[in-house]
Write a protein that holds these residues in place. Structure first.
Motif, PDB file in Angstrom:
ATOM      1  N   SER A 240       0.828  -1.201   0.000  1.00  0.00           N
ATOM      2  CA  SER A 240       0.000   0.000   0.000  1.00  0.00           C
ATOM      3  C   SER A 240       0.871   1.264   0.000  1.00  0.00           C
ATOM      4  O   SER A 240       0.628   2.188  -0.773  1.00  0.00           O
ATOM      5  N   PHE A 241       1.895   1.281   0.851  1.00  0.00           N
ATOM      6  CA  PHE A 241       2.799   2.433   0.908  1.00  0.00           C
ATOM      7  C   PHE A 241       3.497   2.646  -0.434  1.00  0.00           C
ATOM      8  O   PHE A 241       3.664   3.770  -0.889  1.00  0.00           O
ATOM      9  N   GLN A 242       3.911   1.549  -1.068  1.00  0.00           N
ATOM     10  CA  GLN A 242       4.576   1.658  -2.374  1.00  0.00           C
ATOM     11  C   GLN A 242       3.637   2.266  -3.405  1.00  0.00           C
ATOM     12  O   GLN A 242       4.058   3.059  -4.250  1.00  0.00           O
ATOM     13  N   GLY A 243       2.355   1.892  -3.339  1.00  0.00           N
ATOM     14  CA  GLY A 243       1.374   2.467  -4.253  1.00  0.00           C
ATOM     15  C   GLY A 243       1.255   3.970  -4.065  1.00  0.00           C
ATOM     16  O   GLY A 243       1.251   4.734  -5.044  1.00  0.00           O
ATOM     17  N   TYR A 244       1.176   4.409  -2.816  1.00  0.00           N
ATOM     18  CA  TYR A 244       1.120   5.851  -2.547  1.00  0.00           C
ATOM     19  C   TYR A 244       2.400   6.536  -3.023  1.00  0.00           C
ATOM     20  O   TYR A 244       2.353   7.628  -3.587  1.00  0.00           O
ATOM     21  N   ALA A 245       3.536   5.892  -2.789  1.00  0.00           N
ATOM     22  CA  ALA A 245       4.829   6.477  -3.191  1.00  0.00           C
ATOM     23  C   ALA A 245       4.891   6.650  -4.710  1.00  0.00           C
ATOM     24  O   ALA A 245       5.324   7.688  -5.207  1.00  0.00           O
ATOM     25  N   GLU A 246       4.442   5.638  -5.450  1.00  0.00           N
ATOM     26  CA  GLU A 246       4.458   5.717  -6.916  1.00  0.00           C
ATOM     27  C   GLU A 246       3.543   6.823  -7.417  1.00  0.00           C
ATOM     28  O   GLU A 246       3.889   7.564  -8.339  1.00  0.00           O
ATOM     29  N   ARG A 247       2.365   6.938  -6.812  1.00  0.00           N
ATOM     30  CA  ARG A 247       1.411   7.961  -7.242  1.00  0.00           C
ATOM     31  C   ARG A 247       1.887   9.372  -6.887  1.00  0.00           C
ATOM     32  O   ARG A 247       1.461  10.341  -7.503  1.00  0.00           O
ATOM     33  N   SER A 248       2.776   9.468  -5.908  1.00  0.00           N
ATOM     34  CA  SER A 248       3.266  10.795  -5.517  1.00  0.00           C
ATOM     35  C   SER A 248       4.635  11.102  -6.104  1.00  0.00           C
ATOM     36  O   SER A 248       5.322  11.999  -5.637  1.00  0.00           O
ATOM     37  N   GLY A 249       5.033  10.340  -7.107  1.00  0.00           N
ATOM     38  CA  GLY A 249       6.297  10.616  -7.775  1.00  0.00           C
ATOM     39  C   GLY A 249       7.516  10.009  -7.112  1.00  0.00           C
ATOM     40  O   GLY A 249       8.617  10.529  -7.231  1.00  0.00           O
ATOM     41  N   GLY A 250       7.331   8.911  -6.387  1.00  0.00           N
ATOM     42  CA  GLY A 250       8.473   8.225  -5.800  1.00  0.00           C
ATOM     43  C   GLY A 250       8.857   8.710  -4.412  1.00  0.00           C
ATOM     44  O   GLY A 250       9.983   8.503  -3.964  1.00  0.00           O
ATOM     45  N   ASN A 251       7.925   9.333  -3.718  1.00  0.00           N
ATOM     46  CA  ASN A 251       8.173   9.803  -2.364  1.00  0.00           C
ATOM     47  C   ASN A 251       8.591   8.633  -1.473  1.00  0.00           C
ATOM     48  O   ASN A 251       8.013   7.555  -1.555  1.00  0.00           O
ATOM     49  N   LYS A 252       9.577   8.835  -0.621  1.00  0.00           N
ATOM     50  CA  LYS A 252      10.058   7.776   0.271  1.00  0.00           C
ATOM     51  C   LYS A 252       9.389   7.814   1.637  1.00  0.00           C
ATOM     52  O   LYS A 252       9.685   7.007   2.498  1.00  0.00           O
ATOM     53  N   ASP A 253       8.487   8.771   1.831  1.00  0.00           N
ATOM     54  CA  ASP A 253       7.755   8.905   3.082  1.00  0.00           C
ATOM     55  C   ASP A 253       6.297   8.532   2.862  1.00  0.00           C
ATOM     56  O   ASP A 253       5.779   8.633   1.751  1.00  0.00           O
ATOM     57  N   VAL A 254       5.645   8.150   3.949  1.00  0.00           N
ATOM     58  CA  VAL A 254       4.196   7.976   3.915  1.00  0.00           C
ATOM     59  C   VAL A 254       3.621   9.019   4.864  1.00  0.00           C
ATOM     60  O   VAL A 254       4.093   9.188   5.987  1.00  0.00           O
ATOM     61  N   CYS A 255       2.627   9.758   4.378  1.00  0.00           N
ATOM     62  CA  CYS A 255       2.009  10.798   5.207  1.00  0.00           C
ATOM     63  C   CYS A 255       0.941  10.167   6.095  1.00  0.00           C
ATOM     64  O   CYS A 255       0.511   9.033   5.883  1.00  0.00           O
ATOM     65  N   ARG A 256       0.509  10.912   7.072  1.00  0.00           N
ATOM     66  CA  ARG A 256      -0.463  10.422   8.051  1.00  0.00           C
ATOM     67  C   ARG A 256      -1.742   9.913   7.382  1.00  0.00           C
ATOM     68  O   ARG A 256      -2.229   8.833   7.701  1.00  0.00           O
ATOM     69  N   ALA A 257      -2.297  10.680   6.439  1.00  0.00           N
ATOM     70  CA  ALA A 257      -3.559  10.276   5.800  1.00  0.00           C
ATOM     71  C   ALA A 257      -3.393   8.962   5.042  1.00  0.00           C
ATOM     72  O   ALA A 257      -4.251   8.068   5.144  1.00  0.00           O
ATOM     73  N   ASP A 258      -2.293   8.815   4.297  1.00  0.00           N
ATOM     74  CA  ASP A 258      -2.054   7.580   3.549  1.00  0.00           C
ATOM     75  C   ASP A 258      -1.778   6.412   4.494  1.00  0.00           C
ATOM     76  O   ASP A 258      -2.203   5.282   4.244  1.00  0.00           O
ATOM     77  N   PHE A 259      -1.087   6.685   5.582  1.00  0.00           N
ATOM     78  CA  PHE A 259      -0.841   5.659   6.591  1.00  0.00           C
ATOM     79  C   PHE A 259      -2.163   5.162   7.169  1.00  0.00           C
ATOM     80  O   PHE A 259      -2.416   3.967   7.246  1.00  0.00           O
ATOM     81  N   ASP A 260      -3.021   6.105   7.572  1.00  0.00           N
ATOM     82  CA  ASP A 260      -4.312   5.732   8.156  1.00  0.00           C
ATOM     83  C   ASP A 260      -5.147   4.906   7.183  1.00  0.00           C
ATOM     84  O   ASP A 260      -5.771   3.912   7.576  1.00  0.00           O
ATOM     85  N   GLU A 261      -5.157   5.299   5.915  1.00  0.00           N
ATOM     86  CA  GLU A 261      -5.901   4.545   4.904  1.00  0.00           C
ATOM     87  C   GLU A 261      -5.331   3.142   4.736  1.00  0.00           C
ATOM     88  O   GLU A 261      -6.074   2.169   4.592  1.00  0.00           O
ATOM     89  N   SER A 262      -4.018   3.030   4.756  1.00  0.00           N
ATOM     90  CA  SER A 262      -3.362   1.728   4.601  1.00  0.00           C
ATOM     91  C   SER A 262      -3.701   0.803   5.766  1.00  0.00           C
ATOM     92  O   SER A 262      -3.970  -0.384   5.567  1.00  0.00           O
TER      93      SER A 262
END
Length: 195
Positions: A30-52
């Motif tokens: 799930s985190f990798q999916g968010y990272a790919e959609r955000s241009g390769g970000n290496k962090d996960v933000c609170r909202a994406d973490f909560d959703e995951s």
């Protein structure tokens, strides 16, 4: 004391945890999916973490809270984001099955998102440093930075060429049986931080 005989508090915590390896792997995906959609970000933000975490349907609310507390601990800057790999490595210690050594092996596996079986010395240092920091959060005695460096240097001296990646699955016995790893996994680190 943990089920594996470890005196580490993190080991005892994992006994009451319902977090399973599959949960950590699902979070990584799930985190990798968010990272790919955000241009390769290496962090996960609170909202994406909560959703995951919400996607882990079988996760007990107390375990979701445990993962949330881990997020808070790792959010050192207070910016509501954590390094994805740091979180996954840390969460590997909360898995409810296996020994501390098994969790250490699993930490290497979740770090290796490409599943190549290879890791560089700098990355190996990151794995041990993150595991060490997580153990210290739970009040366990931990290794010094120089002990971690000594361990990584010993691994590369014995198992690889200095600038080459290590095929860590082939050398996990050496890694786990090294005296410094043994001190860590048995809760006999040389440093104890007051919480």
């Amino acid at each position: 004391m943990g089920a594996d005989g470890s005196k580490m508090g993190i080991s005892a915590m994992s006994i009451v945890s319902g977090v399973e390896k599959d949960d950590i792997v699902k979070l990584r995906t799930s985190f990798q999916g968010y990272a790919e959609r955000s241009g390769g970000n290496k962090d996960v933000c609170r909202a994406d973490f909560d959703e995951s975490v919400k996607l882990l349907e079988s996760l007990d609310p107390s375990d979701a809270e445990l993962l949330d507390k881990l997020f808070i601990l790792l959010d050192e800057s207070g910016e509501n984001k954590v390094d994805i790999k740091d979180f996954l490595i840390s969460a590997s210690l909360l898995v409810n099955s296996g020994t501390v050594s098994d969790k250490l092996k699993f930490a290497f596996t979740v770090f290796d998102e490409s599943e190549t079986g290879a890791i560089f010395a700098l990355d190996c240092n990151k794995v041990f440093t993150t595991l060490n920091a997580t153990a210290s959060f739970f009040g366990d005695p931990v290794l010094s930075a120089s002990e971690i460096k000594e361990l990584v240097d010993a691994i590369w001296l014995e198992c690889s060429i200095p600038s080459a990646p290590l095929q860590y699955p082939d050398h996990m016995d050496f890694i786990l049986n090294h005296e410094i790893s043994q001190r860590f996994t048995s809760g006999q680190g040389s440093i104890r931080f007051e919480n």
